[in-house]
Design a protein around this motif. Structure first.
Motif, PDB file in Angstrom:
ATOM      1  N   SER A  59       0.821  -1.213   0.000  1.00  0.00           N
ATOM      2  CA  SER A  59       0.000   0.000   0.000  1.00  0.00           C
ATOM      3  C   SER A  59       0.854   1.262   0.000  1.00  0.00           C
ATOM      4  O   SER A  59       0.543   2.218  -0.677  1.00  0.00           O
ATOM      5  CB  SER A  59      -0.954   0.003   1.200  1.00  0.00           C
ATOM      6  OG  SER A  59      -0.232   0.099   2.409  1.00  0.00           O
ATOM      7  N   HIS A  60       1.927   1.267   0.783  1.00  0.00           N
ATOM      8  CA  HIS A  60       2.807   2.449   0.799  1.00  0.00           C
ATOM      9  C   HIS A  60       4.138   2.116   1.459  1.00  0.00           C
ATOM     10  O   HIS A  60       4.319   1.036   1.999  1.00  0.00           O
ATOM     11  CB  HIS A  60       2.124   3.649   1.447  1.00  0.00           C
ATOM     12  CG  HIS A  60       1.842   3.502   2.909  1.00  0.00           C
ATOM     13  ND1 HIS A  60       0.899   2.629   3.411  1.00  0.00           N
ATOM     14  CD2 HIS A  60       2.371   4.128   3.991  1.00  0.00           C
ATOM     15  CE1 HIS A  60       0.864   2.737   4.731  1.00  0.00           C
ATOM     16  NE2 HIS A  60       1.748   3.630   5.102  1.00  0.00           N
ATOM     17  N   ALA A  61       5.050   3.102   1.394  1.00  0.00           N
ATOM     18  CA  ALA A  61       6.444   2.797   1.719  1.00  0.00           C
ATOM     19  C   ALA A  61       6.783   2.805   3.209  1.00  0.00           C
ATOM     20  O   ALA A  61       7.871   2.358   3.575  1.00  0.00           O
ATOM     21  CB  ALA A  61       7.356   3.792   0.987  1.00  0.00           C
ATOM     22  N   HIS A  62       5.911   3.323   4.073  1.00  0.00           N
ATOM     23  CA  HIS A  62       6.274   3.354   5.498  1.00  0.00           C
ATOM     24  C   HIS A  62       6.745   1.982   5.968  1.00  0.00           C
ATOM     25  O   HIS A  62       6.180   0.956   5.601  1.00  0.00           O
ATOM     26  CB  HIS A  62       5.077   3.803   6.352  1.00  0.00           C
ATOM     27  CG  HIS A  62       4.890   5.295   6.372  1.00  0.00           C
ATOM     28  ND1 HIS A  62       3.672   5.890   6.482  1.00  0.00           N
ATOM     29  CD2 HIS A  62       5.796   6.301   6.290  1.00  0.00           C
ATOM     30  CE1 HIS A  62       3.830   7.207   6.473  1.00  0.00           C
ATOM     31  NE2 HIS A  62       5.103   7.480   6.342  1.00  0.00           N
ATOM     32  N   ILE A  63       7.785   2.014   6.829  1.00  0.00           N
ATOM     33  CA  ILE A  63       8.455   0.775   7.239  1.00  0.00           C
ATOM     34  C   ILE A  63       7.515  -0.194   7.963  1.00  0.00           C
ATOM     35  O   ILE A  63       7.652  -1.410   7.844  1.00  0.00           O
ATOM     36  CB  ILE A  63       9.693   1.122   8.117  1.00  0.00           C
ATOM     37  CG1 ILE A  63      10.774   1.772   7.231  1.00  0.00           C
ATOM     38  CG2 ILE A  63      10.262  -0.080   8.842  1.00  0.00           C
ATOM     39  CD1 ILE A  63      11.285   0.904   6.093  1.00  0.00           C
ATOM     40  N   ASP A  64       6.514   0.347   8.666  1.00  0.00           N
ATOM     41  CA  ASP A  64       5.582  -0.575   9.339  1.00  0.00           C
ATOM     42  C   ASP A  64       4.665  -1.280   8.334  1.00  0.00           C
ATOM     43  O   ASP A  64       3.882  -2.144   8.712  1.00  0.00           O
ATOM     44  CB  ASP A  64       4.782   0.130  10.447  1.00  0.00           C
ATOM     45  CG  ASP A  64       3.906   1.252   9.936  1.00  0.00           C
ATOM     46  OD1 ASP A  64       4.339   1.978   9.026  1.00  0.00           O
ATOM     47  OD2 ASP A  64       2.780   1.413  10.438  1.00  0.00           O
ATOM     48  N   HIS A  65       4.795  -0.927   7.059  1.00  0.00           N
ATOM     49  CA  HIS A  65       4.051  -1.623   5.997  1.00  0.00           C
ATOM     50  C   HIS A  65       4.983  -2.361   5.021  1.00  0.00           C
ATOM     51  O   HIS A  65       4.572  -3.304   4.367  1.00  0.00           O
ATOM     52  CB  HIS A  65       3.165  -0.629   5.221  1.00  0.00           C
ATOM     53  CG  HIS A  65       2.027  -0.119   6.041  1.00  0.00           C
ATOM     54  ND1 HIS A  65       0.731  -0.546   5.885  1.00  0.00           N
ATOM     55  CD2 HIS A  65       2.011   0.747   7.086  1.00  0.00           C
ATOM     56  CE1 HIS A  65      -0.049   0.053   6.782  1.00  0.00           C
ATOM     57  NE2 HIS A  65       0.712   0.842   7.529  1.00  0.00           N
ATOM     58  N   SER A  66       6.231  -1.875   4.907  1.00  0.00           N
ATOM     59  CA  SER A  66       7.136  -2.457   3.898  1.00  0.00           C
ATOM     60  C   SER A  66       8.387  -3.112   4.490  1.00  0.00           C
ATOM     61  O   SER A  66       9.081  -3.854   3.802  1.00  0.00           O
ATOM     62  CB  SER A  66       7.599  -1.346   2.937  1.00  0.00           C
ATOM     63  OG  SER A  66       8.464  -0.444   3.634  1.00  0.00           O
ATOM     64  N   GLY A 160      -3.736   9.375  -0.132  1.00  0.00           N
ATOM     65  CA  GLY A 160      -3.514  10.702   0.449  1.00  0.00           C
ATOM     66  C   GLY A 160      -2.816  10.671   1.800  1.00  0.00           C
ATOM     67  O   GLY A 160      -3.007  11.545   2.631  1.00  0.00           O
ATOM     68  N   HIS A 161      -1.965   9.672   2.004  1.00  0.00           N
ATOM     69  CA  HIS A 161      -1.329   9.480   3.316  1.00  0.00           C
ATOM     70  C   HIS A 161       0.169   9.787   3.249  1.00  0.00           C
ATOM     71  O   HIS A 161       0.743  10.349   4.174  1.00  0.00           O
ATOM     72  CB  HIS A 161      -1.594   8.039   3.760  1.00  0.00           C
ATOM     73  CG  HIS A 161      -0.768   7.546   4.892  1.00  0.00           C
ATOM     74  ND1 HIS A 161      -0.958   7.976   6.186  1.00  0.00           N
ATOM     75  CD2 HIS A 161       0.257   6.654   4.935  1.00  0.00           C
ATOM     76  CE1 HIS A 161      -0.082   7.370   6.959  1.00  0.00           C
ATOM     77  NE2 HIS A 161       0.666   6.573   6.239  1.00  0.00           N
ATOM     78  N   LEU A 162       0.766   9.411   2.145  1.00  0.00           N
ATOM     79  CA  LEU A 162       2.206   9.618   1.917  1.00  0.00           C
ATOM     80  C   LEU A 162       2.379   9.618   0.392  1.00  0.00           C
ATOM     81  O   LEU A 162       1.567   9.005  -0.312  1.00  0.00           O
ATOM     82  CB  LEU A 162       2.991   8.432   2.517  1.00  0.00           C
ATOM     83  CG  LEU A 162       4.467   8.315   2.163  1.00  0.00           C
ATOM     84  CD1 LEU A 162       5.265   9.422   2.859  1.00  0.00           C
ATOM     85  CD2 LEU A 162       5.040   6.965   2.609  1.00  0.00           C
ATOM     86  N   GLY A 186      -5.141   0.430   3.401  1.00  0.00           N
ATOM     87  CA  GLY A 186      -3.769   0.789   3.774  1.00  0.00           C
ATOM     88  C   GLY A 186      -3.909   1.829   4.881  1.00  0.00           C
ATOM     89  O   GLY A 186      -4.802   1.726   5.710  1.00  0.00           O
ATOM     90  N   ASP A 187      -3.048   2.848   4.879  1.00  0.00           N
ATOM     91  CA  ASP A 187      -3.232   3.963   5.815  1.00  0.00           C
ATOM     92  C   ASP A 187      -3.967   5.062   5.077  1.00  0.00           C
ATOM     93  O   ASP A 187      -3.518   5.503   4.006  1.00  0.00           O
ATOM     94  CB  ASP A 187      -1.878   4.469   6.315  1.00  0.00           C
ATOM     95  CG  ASP A 187      -1.253   3.521   7.326  1.00  0.00           C
ATOM     96  OD1 ASP A 187      -1.915   2.520   7.680  1.00  0.00           O
ATOM     97  OD2 ASP A 187      -0.110   3.774   7.751  1.00  0.00           O
ATOM     98  N   LEU A 188      -5.072   5.478   5.635  1.00  0.00           N
ATOM     99  CA  LEU A 188      -5.915   6.464   4.968  1.00  0.00           C
ATOM    100  C   LEU A 188      -5.509   7.866   5.424  1.00  0.00           C
ATOM    101  O   LEU A 188      -5.421   8.132   6.620  1.00  0.00           O
ATOM    102  CB  LEU A 188      -7.377   6.183   5.339  1.00  0.00           C
ATOM    103  CG  LEU A 188      -8.435   6.638   4.364  1.00  0.00           C
ATOM    104  CD1 LEU A 188      -8.217   6.060   2.976  1.00  0.00           C
ATOM    105  CD2 LEU A 188      -9.814   6.225   4.878  1.00  0.00           C
TER     106      LEU A 188
HETATM  107 ZN   LIG Z   1       1.751   4.859   6.917  1.00  0.00          ZN
END
Ligand SMILES: [Zn+2]
Length: 510
Positions: A59-66, A160-162, A186-188
């Motif tokens: 969903s996106h690059a933040h480390i808690d997701h990737s 629209g989160h990152l 993902g993160d909204l």
């Molecule tokens: Zn995030």
């Protein structure tokens, strides 16, 4: 067809949900546990075979997701990682950086272990492994319908989160069953965030996997939060201190720079010195400047006017350790933006060590502080904290500007949800702490949504007559009883036996 909830269930880190369709295994995100979650759950082992995973849809690059993708790769994953082009470029700098942090942590632990006569430990993964794992990434455009394999199509919508963040629309078809649409938020994001666009609305979802980080809170207006930040800066400088902003290097740092730039442009802030003390933030700023097509209209207008919204007079990006140490000599009049955002690692700990005990300085939190992190301890009003083995008094003024959060608040989540043309069959709540999730779940029920909080290790069966979720037990027992012939006249034991048979039949179908 089923979804297993593996991470960010009843917590906010380690996002990972496992979709099993047509004998293929797809991970929705593969994030790192952080803070307390990392200590309690551990990042080392997966409870599935990484070699068997076919796809990671990110969903996106933040480390808690990737952040566990390199570990997945290290343990044999050779499938593909699908994400937007922006996410791929951000991961390209963030994952090797995460590898570097893992190496440094292992080195630090090993120095202690060797003295204790213990065996050395390996880092979770190295920077080099993270770089190698990038070969599996495939960047796609927003809005494109991607045919992943027979039975799965995916479309990335702007969350629209990152920069590059996406809501995933998954069109899933197993065998002869009807196609269902699963949406993963993902993160909204928050609306009116600087630089990037607002979250896109979705018209329909059969099932929705939804984040609930701020499901119990309303964090107010972004413009107000930035005005507050400017006030804090002015008051702190008058007091003769520094403003320390623990911030994620990627996303939040650029947003803060954007806001500061606005106040420098209109002369409300004059002759300020801003240290962006994070090599990652410097690199991320370059990625932002590459993907201007993801910017919102307001930011694009600035670019047309020739204004660089992320760089202005007074901003210094420090990359070397020497330059970072030099900042400690600055006693007053500086804004220091540094990572990590929850104060768990990185250079921010040095800046806190030098400013936390000073009454003149201010610490401004601009992002979520998970339970068990140093950031949360400071925010919760601890009078003393431990940094690098030293006790440091908390005398500085502590502020939290939740309005700058990258996440939609309770009202934002509900507004986004209410745009759906029809209520989903069920909303599966993830990515939130207990209090937030319970509160949001209650709110959804009061609005007649069908929702439930998913737990780690829980499996949700889609399109099954019999779903092992505990919420519809009554409904399912009635259905089961209806499927048993000659229920009349049966004694209790026989009835239980018959129910058992039906359960087994349903289990075997999976
Ligand atoms: Zn995030």
């Amino acid at each position: 067809m089923k979804i297993e909830f593996y991470g960010a269930a009843k917590c906010v880190t380690g996002s990972c949900h496992i979709l099993k369709i047509n004998n293929k295994i797809v991970l929705l995100d593969c994030g790192l546990y952080q803070g307390k979650d990392a200590r309690e759950k551990g990042n080392e082992e997966f409870n599935f075979d990484p070699k068997a995973v076919d796809y990671v849809i990110l969903s996106h690059a933040h480390i808690d997701h990737s952040g566990r993708i390199p570990l997945l790769y290290k343990k044999g994953f050779r499938g593909k990682v699908l994400c937007t082009n922006g996410t791929r470029d951000l991961c390209n700098i963030m994952l090797p950086d995460s590898g570097y942090i893992q190496e440094s942590e292992a080195e630090w632990k090993n120095r202690k272990r060797i003295r204790q006569g213990l065996e050395a430990i390996e880092p979770l993964y190295t920077s080099k492994i993270a770089e190698e794992s990038m070969n599996l990434f495939r960047g796609v455009n927003y809005g494109e319908l991607i045919d992943v394999f027979d039975g799965l199509k995916v479309r990335f919508k702007d969350a629209g989160h990152l920069l590059g963040s996406a809501i995933l629309e998954l069109y899933v078809k197993e065998g002869q069953e009807e196609e269902v649409k699963i949406v993963y938020t993902g993160d909204l994001g928050n609306v009116n965030k600087p630089i990037i666009r607002d979250p896109e609305y979705i018209n329909y979802a059969d099932y929705l996997i939804m984040e609930t980080t701020y499901g119990d809170r309303v964090h107010g207006d972004i413009d107000w939060a930035f005005k507050e930040l400017i006030n804090i800066i002015k008051i702190t400088f008058e007091r003769g201190g520094n403003v320390v902003i623990p911030s994620f290097s990627v996303g939040r740092t650029q947003e803060v720079l954007y806001a500061l730039n606005k106040y420098v442009e209109n002369n409300e802030l004059k002759d300020i010195t801003v240290f962006v003390d994070s090599p990652l933030a410097a690199n991320a700023t370059e990625v932002f400047e590459k993907w201007t097509e993801y910017f919102d209209e307001e930011t694009k207008k600035l670019l047309y006017k020739g204004i660089d919204p992320l760089k202005f007079k007074g901003v210094k990006f420090t990359t070397s350790i020497q330059d970072s140490i030099e900042i400690n000599k600055t006693q007053k009049g500086a804004i220091i933006i540094s990572a990590s955002g929850m104060c768990e690692a990185g250079r921010i700990k040095h800046h806190l060590k030098h400013n936390l005990w000073r009454r003149e300085s201010s610490i401004v939190f601009v992002g979520y502080q998970a339970e068990g992190t140093l950031g949360r301890a400071i925010l919760d009003g601890e009078k003393k904290v431990r940094i690098f083995g030293e006790t440091i008094a908390v005398n500085a003024k502590i502020y939290s500007l939740e309005g700058l959060s990258g996440h939609a608040d309770r009202d934002g989540l509900i507004n986004w949800l209410d745009k759906l043309m029809e209520k989903p069959k069920e909303i599966l709540l993830v990515h939130g702490d207990e209090k937030s999730q319970n509160s949001f779940n209650e709110l959804l029920k009061s609005k007649e949504y069908k929702s439930r909080i998913m737990d780690i290790g829980e499996t949700y069966y889609i399109n099954e007559d019999f779903n092992r979720s505990d919420q519809n037990v009554k409904h399912r027992i009635i259905k089961l009883l209806n499927s048993i012939d000659n229920i009349e006249g049966m004694n209790k034991e026989d009835l239980i036996k018959e129910i058992g048979k039906v359960i087994n039949r349903n289990d075997n179908k999976k």
